[in-house]
Design an enzyme around this catalytic site. Structure first.
Site, PDB file in Angstrom:
ATOM      1  N   LYS A  57       3.455  -1.541  10.084  1.00 37.13           N
ATOM      2  CA  LYS A  57       4.337  -0.562   9.418  1.00 37.13           C
ATOM      3  C   LYS A  57       4.671   0.495  10.453  1.00 37.13           C
ATOM      4  CE  LYS A  57       6.475   1.060   5.763  1.00 37.13           C
ATOM      5  NZ  LYS A  57       7.670   0.408   5.160  1.00 37.13           N
ATOM      6  N   ASP A  68      -3.498 -12.827  -0.194  1.00 35.32           N
ATOM      7  CA  ASP A  68      -3.473 -13.163  -1.630  1.00 35.32           C
ATOM      8  C   ASP A  68      -2.081 -13.643  -2.031  1.00 35.32           C
ATOM      9  OD1 ASP A  68      -6.144 -12.360  -2.066  1.00 35.32           O
ATOM     10  OD2 ASP A  68      -5.628 -11.439  -3.994  1.00 35.32           O
ATOM     11  N   TYR A  89     -10.225   0.304   5.973  1.00 38.50           N
ATOM     12  CA  TYR A  89     -11.438  -0.173   5.307  1.00 38.50           C
ATOM     13  C   TYR A  89     -12.694   0.518   5.829  1.00 38.50           C
ATOM     14  CZ  TYR A  89      -9.817  -4.140   2.514  1.00 38.50           C
ATOM     15  OH  TYR A  89      -9.248  -4.929   1.564  1.00 38.50           O
ATOM     16  N   ASP A 103       6.387  -4.571   4.471  1.00 44.09           N
ATOM     17  CA  ASP A 103       7.143  -4.720   3.217  1.00 44.09           C
ATOM     18  C   ASP A 103       8.119  -5.882   3.318  1.00 44.09           C
ATOM     19  OD1 ASP A 103       8.490  -3.211   5.136  1.00 44.09           O
ATOM     20  OD2 ASP A 103       9.369  -1.797   3.710  1.00 44.09           O
ATOM     21  N   ASP A 112      -5.280  -8.358   3.851  1.00 39.71           N
ATOM     22  CA  ASP A 112      -5.901  -8.558   2.540  1.00 39.71           C
ATOM     23  C   ASP A 112      -4.816  -8.858   1.505  1.00 39.71           C
ATOM     24  OD1 ASP A 112      -7.808  -8.484   0.441  1.00 39.71           O
ATOM     25  OD2 ASP A 112      -7.356  -6.371   0.065  1.00 39.71           O
TER      26      ASP A 112
HETATM   27  C1  IPM Z   1     -11.116 -10.289   0.369  1.00 39.20           C
HETATM   28  C2  IPM Z   1     -11.544  -9.393  -0.759  1.00 39.20           C
HETATM   29  C3  IPM Z   1     -12.410  -8.282  -0.195  1.00 39.20           C
HETATM   30  C4  IPM Z   1     -11.562  -7.506   0.787  1.00 39.20           C
HETATM   31  C5  IPM Z   1     -13.056  -7.348  -1.234  1.00 39.20           C
HETATM   32  C6  IPM Z   1     -13.856  -8.131  -2.242  1.00 39.20           C
HETATM   33  C7  IPM Z   1     -13.887  -6.278  -0.591  1.00 39.20           C
HETATM   34  O1  IPM Z   1     -10.447  -8.901  -1.436  1.00 39.20           O
HETATM   35  O2  IPM Z   1     -11.985 -10.888   1.024  1.00 39.20           O
HETATM   36  O3  IPM Z   1      -9.913 -10.407   0.600  1.00 39.20           O
HETATM   37  O4  IPM Z   1     -10.812  -6.611   0.387  1.00 39.20           O
HETATM   38  O5  IPM Z   1     -11.639  -7.812   1.963  1.00 39.20           O
HETATM   39 MG    MG Z   2      -8.619  -9.765  -0.837  1.00 41.87          MG
END
Ligand code: IPM
Ligand code: MG
Length: 354
Positions: free
Chosen positions: A189, A249, A138, A221, A245
């Site tokens: 990884k 999700d 990042y 993975d 990240d």
């Molecule tokens: C998160 C989001 C952010 C990230 C984006 C919006 C930059 O996906 O907070 O997980 O990738 O960190």
């Molecule tokens: Mg995110």
């Protein structure tokens, strides 16, 4: 408690308004809470031509904690990258040195049916994903798009982790595990990436200081697969910025809705930025249908981690649970037999339960 409030874009202002109601209720109960608002993301760009205006970063630096909604919107998608809303988020994380991002994935019994997995796989699930937030691909330099001698363009980013960055987040991971089920699974990884080999080496070293905690390692993975195969095997998942990240999700879907997931991003002194894990959802913005619970639960995390008020954190969490038990649901968690309510009504119900 000096709190900077940054609603941001899309559904951000609506959900933050509900979380603010909770803070105001606590204030009328006697807590010394001071709220100050500022712009971030697209709202920062609109107001000051910058997704993180100086005034916002300064306010955040002077505050004990930051409450953030979400950033991003279609109208900003064509801006040059430095002006994009997401840059505001990345810069405030970096600017405040918020390296430890806590993303709990918990299944409320009331919502076990809302998960995309079979209820028995997720009932009682309680995972803490600890994502490193200020390093990795990042932020690594160099990065960019360059033109090769043959005229073809090539995009590149750099995955970087220094020992000290790995060590400090690993410590946070083991300390969190000490207060939970004493298991850390470090996700990397290391079969392919040098960065991950160092990650694994340092995490293993730090683990020696926490003999009560059981450490395991898993390739990312496989971790992605295990999260949907048998998620209850995890307690604390410790991982880098990009893997965290993605996995956070994924983990959110185990709980039924990303609209339920709060987060805390902490510096070395427990100053923190608190935000829902979900995004700005511009498609449903302004319709009073967004779920404010992730943001309200982020306030609970703020009370727990920055202000060391476990009592208030639990009070807020109990109010959320009670509201769910009453059968109130926003659209994202609605199922037959429950009562569909809007953003405002959900916030008001939590305040009433509080
Ligand atoms: C998160 C989001 C952010 C990230 C984006 C919006 C930059 O996906 O907070 O997980 O990738 O960190
Ligand atoms: Mg995110």
């Amino acid at each position: 408690m000096k709190i900077a409030v940054l609603p941001g874009d899309g559904i951000g202002p609506e959900i933050v308004a509900q979380a603010s109601k909770v803070l105001e209720a606590l204030r009328s109960d006697g807590l010394k809470i001071e709220l100050e608002h500022a712009h971030i993301g697209g709202a920062g760009y609109d107001a000051a031509g910058d997704p993180l205006p100086d005034a916002t970063l300064n306010l955040a630096k002077q505050s004990d904690a930051v409450l953030l909604g979400a950033v991003g919107g279609y109208q900003y998608d064509t801006l040059a990258r430095p002006l994009r809303p997401e840059q505001g988020l990345l810069r405030i994380r970096k600017g405040l040195s918020l390296f430890a991002n806590l993303r709990p994935a918990m299944v409320y019994p009331e919502l076990a049916n809302a998960s995309s997995l079979k209820p028995e796989l997720v009932a009682g699930l309680d995972i803490m994903i600890l994502r490193e937030l200020t390093g990795d691909i990042y932020f690594g330099q160099p990065r960019g798009v360059r033109t090769l001698d043959n005229g073809e363009r090539q995009g590149f980013d750099t995955m970087l982790y220094s020992e000290s960055e790995i060590r400090r987040v690993a410590h946070v991971g083991f300390q969190i595990a000490m207060k939970r089920n004493k298991k850390v699974c470090s996700v990397d990884k290391a079969n392919v990436l040098d960065t991950s080999m160092l990650w694994r080496e340092i995490v293993t070293e730090v683990a020696k200081e926490y003999s009560a905690v059981e450490l395991s390692h898993m390739y990312v993975d496989n971790a992605a697969m295990q999260l949907v195969r048998a998620p209850k095997q995890f307690d604390v998942m410790l991982t880098g910025n990009i893997f965290g990240d993605i996995l956070s999700d994924e983990a959110s879907m185990l709980t039924g809705s990303i609209g339920m997931l709060p987060s805390a991003s902490l510096d070395a002194n427990n100053k923190g930025l608190y935000e829902p894990c979900h995004g700005s959802a511009p498609d449903i913005a302004g319709k009073n249908i967004a779920n404010p619970l992730a943001t309200i639960l982020s306030v609970a995390m703020m009370m727990r981690y920055t202000f060391a008020r476990e009592d208030i954190a639990q009070r807020i969490e109990a109010a959320v649970r009670k509201t769910l038990q009453r059968g109130l649901r926003t659209a994202d968690i609605f199922e037959a037999g429950t009562q569909k309510v809007g953003t405002d009504a959900m916030g008001a119900a939590v305040v009433a339960a509080l």
